[in-house]
Design a protein around this motif. Sequence first.
Motif: not given
Length: 165
Positions: A25, A27-28, A30, A44-47, A50
Amino acid sequence: MRWLLVLLGCFIAQAAQAQGFASHDLTGFVDRVRIAIDTKASVQATPLTLTVTCAPCRGSPVADIELGRLNDGTEKRVRSGATTFAKLESLCIQQNPDCRLSALPVSPAIGWITVYGLGNGGGSTAVILRDGDLLMIQAKADSPGHAEDSVRALVQNLAPRIVGP
């Protein structure tokens, strides 16, 4: 009954060894990306993806980070030496004569980085594989060197935490 438990324990131990990356993942990450590129960067992030852009940064990099799977045998062939980094580089040169490839120190995973000219600028791509898990980091910038700098900074800041011990 005990034998069944022992056998089950062996299967669980083998499965634990072949889990690939420690993190799946993005998202952590950034804040770590901003540390690697610049605090002015837009992220911008998704699982599984990024994207980072930073027009005011040195080289004006745009980078994409992706998590995925690659089960086509590449990892096994590279680990065994059946496919060498020199062979990978020759394949890259066929696509872009400016391409240069070198190994990345990302153990226990394996990885390499390519650097190449791209229009009026340059690009760089890092490929990192572990047990079929794939981490790809690509950057475009105003020069191949600036693209490579961005990719190396991202690899240094992200790969140890994503790949794991």
